[in-house]
Design an enzyme around this catalytic site. Structure first.
Site, PDB file in Angstrom:
ATOM      1  N   ASN A 108      -6.076  -2.281   2.698  1.00  0.00           N
ATOM      2  CA  ASN A 108      -6.117  -3.726   2.903  1.00  0.00           C
ATOM      3  C   ASN A 108      -7.560  -4.139   3.139  1.00  0.00           C
ATOM      4  O   ASN A 108      -8.352  -3.371   3.685  1.00  0.00           O
ATOM      5  CB  ASN A 108      -5.295  -4.135   4.121  1.00  0.00           C
ATOM      6  N   ARG A 139       0.825  -1.224   0.000  1.00  0.00           N
ATOM      7  CA  ARG A 139       0.000   0.000   0.000  1.00  0.00           C
ATOM      8  C   ARG A 139       0.850   1.261   0.000  1.00  0.00           C
ATOM      9  O   ARG A 139       0.571   2.203  -0.756  1.00  0.00           O
ATOM     10  CB  ARG A 139      -0.928   0.018   1.219  1.00  0.00           C
TER      11      ARG A 139
END
Length: 92
Positions: free
Chosen positions: A36, A18
């Protein structure tokens, strides 16, 4: 202008996916978000010029060192046009 919704599966959590994607997206000049999901996948929406979105998607298919991308489901969605950056969001 293009916006895509992406769900990436494989070993993509706990490997900096990320935060590296945020850097890549900002370097590419696209807006959107990444987070997530509890099922172990990473979900994102990416918006910008077609070529810049494609460049970001190419990176997402590989991920950072240490990641293993098994699949990426890409769906075109309606552009929002209201975001001015690319952010990391909370897990859902």
């Amino acid at each position: 202008m293009r916006r895509v919704h992406v769900v990436v599966g494989g070993m993509v959590q706990g490997v900096g996916y990320r935060y590296t994607l945020r850097m890549v997206a900002r370097d590419c000049g696209v807006n959107g978000w990444v987070r997530n999901r509890r099922d172990g996948t990473v979900e994102a929406e990416v918006e910008g010029d077609d070529s810049r979105v494609d460049e970001t998607l190419a990176w997402m298919a590989e991920g950072p060192p240490g990641a293993r991308v098994d699949h990426a489901l890409v769906t075109d969605v309606r552009p929002v046009g209201t975001e001015s950056t690319f952010d990391v969001r909370e897990t859902v």
